[in-house]
Design a protein around this motif. Structure first.
Motif, PDB file in Angstrom:
ATOM      1  N   UNK A  48      75.448  55.513   0.757  1.00 61.95           N
ATOM      2  CA  UNK A  48      75.977  55.628   2.112  1.00 61.95           C
ATOM      3  C   UNK A  48      77.477  55.352   2.139  1.00 61.95           C
ATOM      4  N   UNK A  49      77.897  54.328   1.402  1.00 58.06           N
ATOM      5  CA  UNK A  49      79.322  54.031   1.333  1.00 58.06           C
ATOM      6  C   UNK A  49      80.109  55.193   0.768  1.00 58.06           C
ATOM      7  N   UNK A  50      79.572  55.821  -0.287  1.00 59.60           N
ATOM      8  CA  UNK A  50      80.251  56.986  -0.875  1.00 59.60           C
ATOM      9  C   UNK A  50      80.270  58.163   0.086  1.00 59.60           C
ATOM     10  N   UNK A  51      79.198  58.337   0.856  1.00 58.06           N
ATOM     11  CA  UNK A  51      79.140  59.448   1.809  1.00 58.06           C
ATOM     12  C   UNK A  51      80.265  59.336   2.826  1.00 58.06           C
ATOM     13  N   UNK A  52      80.500  58.135   3.344  1.00 56.40           N
ATOM     14  CA  UNK A  52      81.553  57.966   4.339  1.00 56.40           C
ATOM     15  C   UNK A  52      82.922  58.308   3.774  1.00 56.40           C
ATOM     16  N   UNK A  53      83.195  57.852   2.569  1.00 56.33           N
ATOM     17  CA  UNK A  53      84.497  58.151   1.959  1.00 56.33           C
ATOM     18  C   UNK A  53      84.637  59.648   1.718  1.00 56.33           C
ATOM     19  N   UNK A  54      83.606  60.277   1.201  1.00 55.50           N
ATOM     20  CA  UNK A  54      83.663  61.712   0.921  1.00 55.50           C
ATOM     21  C   UNK A  54      83.811  62.523   2.208  1.00 55.50           C
ATOM     22  N   UNK A  55      83.074  62.135   3.235  1.00 58.37           N
ATOM     23  CA  UNK A  55      83.137  62.867   4.496  1.00 58.37           C
ATOM     24  C   UNK A  55      84.492  62.733   5.164  1.00 58.37           C
ATOM     25  N   UNK A  56      85.098  61.564   5.005  1.00 58.52           N
ATOM     26  CA  UNK A  56      86.404  61.328   5.621  1.00 58.52           C
ATOM     27  C   UNK A  56      87.538  61.934   4.811  1.00 58.52           C
ATOM     28  N   UNK A  65      87.263  61.800  12.234  1.00 57.62           N
ATOM     29  CA  UNK A  65      86.735  61.104  13.408  1.00 57.62           C
ATOM     30  C   UNK A  65      85.239  61.343  13.602  1.00 57.62           C
ATOM     31  N   UNK A  66      84.706  62.429  13.043  1.00 56.88           N
ATOM     32  CA  UNK A  66      83.283  62.731  13.192  1.00 56.88           C
ATOM     33  C   UNK A  66      82.399  61.690  12.495  1.00 56.88           C
ATOM     34  N   UNK A  67      82.927  61.025  11.480  1.00 49.98           N
ATOM     35  CA  UNK A  67      82.121  60.034  10.763  1.00 49.98           C
ATOM     36  C   UNK A  67      81.736  58.856  11.655  1.00 49.98           C
ATOM     37  N   UNK A  68      82.488  58.670  12.742  1.00 51.88           N
ATOM     38  CA  UNK A  68      82.223  57.536  13.626  1.00 51.88           C
ATOM     39  C   UNK A  68      80.954  57.718  14.450  1.00 51.88           C
ATOM     40  N   UNK A  69      80.389  58.917  14.458  1.00 53.09           N
ATOM     41  CA  UNK A  69      79.142  59.116  15.193  1.00 53.09           C
ATOM     42  C   UNK A  69      78.051  58.178  14.672  1.00 53.09           C
ATOM     43  N   UNK A 301      93.195  50.618   8.634  1.00 49.74           N
ATOM     44  CA  UNK A 301      92.675  51.612   9.571  1.00 49.74           C
ATOM     45  C   UNK A 301      91.157  51.525   9.645  1.00 49.74           C
ATOM     46  N   UNK A 302      90.454  52.152   8.692  1.00 45.56           N
ATOM     47  CA  UNK A 302      88.983  52.147   8.691  1.00 45.56           C
ATOM     48  C   UNK A 302      88.500  51.852   7.275  1.00 45.56           C
ATOM     49  N   UNK A 303      88.104  50.616   7.052  1.00 47.59           N
ATOM     50  CA  UNK A 303      87.783  50.184   5.693  1.00 47.59           C
ATOM     51  C   UNK A 303      86.589  50.926   5.095  1.00 47.59           C
ATOM     52  N   UNK A 304      85.597  51.263   5.928  1.00 47.30           N
ATOM     53  CA  UNK A 304      84.425  51.984   5.441  1.00 47.30           C
ATOM     54  C   UNK A 304      84.786  53.417   5.061  1.00 47.30           C
ATOM     55  N   UNK A 305      85.455  54.124   5.959  1.00 47.62           N
ATOM     56  CA  UNK A 305      85.769  55.535   5.720  1.00 47.62           C
ATOM     57  C   UNK A 305      86.749  55.727   4.565  1.00 47.62           C
ATOM     58  N   UNK A 306      87.629  54.772   4.374  1.00 48.91           N
ATOM     59  CA  UNK A 306      88.615  54.901   3.295  1.00 48.91           C
ATOM     60  C   UNK A 306      88.219  54.134   2.040  1.00 48.91           C
ATOM     61  N   UNK A 307      87.102  53.433   2.077  1.00 48.67           N
ATOM     62  CA  UNK A 307      86.683  52.643   0.929  1.00 48.67           C
ATOM     63  C   UNK A 307      87.778  51.681   0.510  1.00 48.67           C
ATOM     64  N   UNK A 308      88.345  50.983   1.485  1.00 48.32           N
ATOM     65  CA  UNK A 308      89.555  50.215   1.210  1.00 48.32           C
ATOM     66  C   UNK A 308      89.477  48.797   1.744  1.00 48.32           C
ATOM     67  N   UNK A 309      90.521  48.044   1.442  1.00 41.33           N
ATOM     68  CA  UNK A 309      90.724  46.682   1.923  1.00 41.33           C
ATOM     69  C   UNK A 309      92.219  46.448   1.901  1.00 41.33           C
ATOM     70  N   UNK A 310      92.666  45.348   2.449  1.00 41.64           N
ATOM     71  CA  UNK A 310      94.097  45.043   2.387  1.00 41.64           C
ATOM     72  C   UNK A 310      94.550  44.860   0.946  1.00 41.64           C
ATOM     73  N   UNK A 311      93.723  44.218   0.139  1.00 42.38           N
ATOM     74  CA  UNK A 311      94.081  44.038  -1.267  1.00 42.38           C
ATOM     75  C   UNK A 311      94.207  45.386  -1.976  1.00 42.38           C
TER      76      UNK A 311
END
Length: 363
Positions: A48-56, A65-69, A301-311
């Protein structure tokens, strides 16, 4: 000095641009979706985590923005909102964030019958519990406020402005407009911005992400926004000439205004790559803007969609754009002093956490 992931993870961080509905834990989404009967693309947390990054990662803000559904669908109950807010705080604290402003649009969380005030109350209660748990169980101090967002494509900004004012003493530190930027100018919310200004409530606005210089001008000069969400397309109003290691620049009127008045830019590098602002971190305009003296801050911005963190954002700037510890401290201090928190809170964060934290990293 070499900035390793361990060194960067330990640095104190300030986060001004993070969407609550863009930072859910995949495992939490799966549990919440099962409880409300919402079908997700996967019920495996890693998948699921990979799906969000790929979709975004499509190069389109509309597709992004569609991933937010899916995330919004599981945030329609007080329990869901409370849990998401609490976990967001814990995740940020674990990443070294000492101050954060979490933004969300209350109107997007009414499908389960909640009122706008119930949405705000649930989020603020979750944040309070997260702050308390981070301090008690993990020994991490973190201050968190919320920005209530109005959606550009909707016509309820006046209602959200009033909601922000009503909750100024319970955790709402400011106002934001979000959603599709192109075709929905910030001037559509003009009366809301006027009401907020008269009530002494600070506001930021998504501008200079999907639309260009005109969007930035409207956010600043028509609406009176004090910060720019993203803002990086201000680079389109700058003629940059490079010779060896020297940068010579000619500024347009809007860029000059932003620079001269040090309007903070809430830059989100990884997210910007996904929406097509740049192809790589090395090519991203953030480094040029910082070198030219703009008030740059770094955000997720969006940690889930970008697979990111501040670090992660900081590490990429170090590894791919040549940033050093001084650069990271500069943007962290810039973010702290431009937070919408009271001055005494900002001063304490700077003197008690940021400066000592960066000094420790130099030892």
């Amino acid at each position: 000095m070499t900035l390793t992931p361990r060194t960067i993870a330990a640095l104190p961080k300030v986060l001004l641009h993070d969407h609550l509905d863009g930072g859910l834990r995949p495992a939490t989404m799966i549990e919440l979706a099962a409880a409300v009967g919402h079908e997700l693309p996967s019920t495996d947390p890693d998948e699921l985590g990979r799906w969000f990054v790929d979709a975004a990662d499509s190069g389109s803000l509309v597709r992004y923005l569609e991933t937010f559904e899916h995330t919004v669908a599981v945030m329609q109950t007080e329990e869901g909102l409370h849990r998401v807010a609490k976990e967001a705080v814990l995740d940020l604290a674990a990443d070294g964030v000492v101050y954060a402003e979490l933004r969300y649009a209350p109107v997007q969380h009414l499908q389960g019958g909640l009122s706008l005030q119930q949405v705000v109350d649930a989020v603020h209660a979750g944040i309070a519990d997260g702050v308390a748990q981070a301090g008690e169980e993990e020994g991490r101090r973190i201050e968190v406020g919320t920005l209530l967002s109005a959606m550009r494509q909707a016509d309820n900004a006046d209602e959200i402005a009033a909601l922000t004012i009503a909750n100024r003493d319970s955790g709402a530190v400011g106002f934001d407009i979000a959603g599709p930027e192109d075709g929905f100018p910030p001037s559509r919310q003009l009366t809301a911005f006027r009401t907020l200004r008269e009530a002494n409530i600070p506001a930021t606005a998504h501008a200079g992400e999907a639309a260009g210089v005109e969007s930035v001008w409207e956010a600043l000069q028509v609406c009176g926004a004090l910060r720019l969400g993203h803002g990086v397309r201000i680079i389109e109003d700058i003629q940059v000439d490079r010779e060896d290691d020297e940068i010579d620049a000619t500024f347009g009127e809007v860029a000059a205004w932003v620079l001269d008045r040090q309007i903070p830019l809430e830059v989100c590098p990884c997210s910007n790559l996904q929406t097509g602002i740049a192809g790589t971190i090395a090519e991203h305009p953030v480094s040029t803007l910082r070198n030219l003296g703009f008030a740059v801050t770094i955000n997720t911005d969006n940690r889930l969609m970008s697979g990111t963190s501040m670090s992660h954002e900081m590490q990429l700037l170090v590894d791919e754009a040549g940033w050093d510890l001084d650069d990271l401290e500069e943007v962290t201090l810039q973010a702290a002093w431009n937070a919408f928190a009271p001055f005494h809170v900002k001063q304490a964060i700077v003197t008690e956490q940021i400066i000592p934290g960066f000094e420790a990293a130099r030892v």
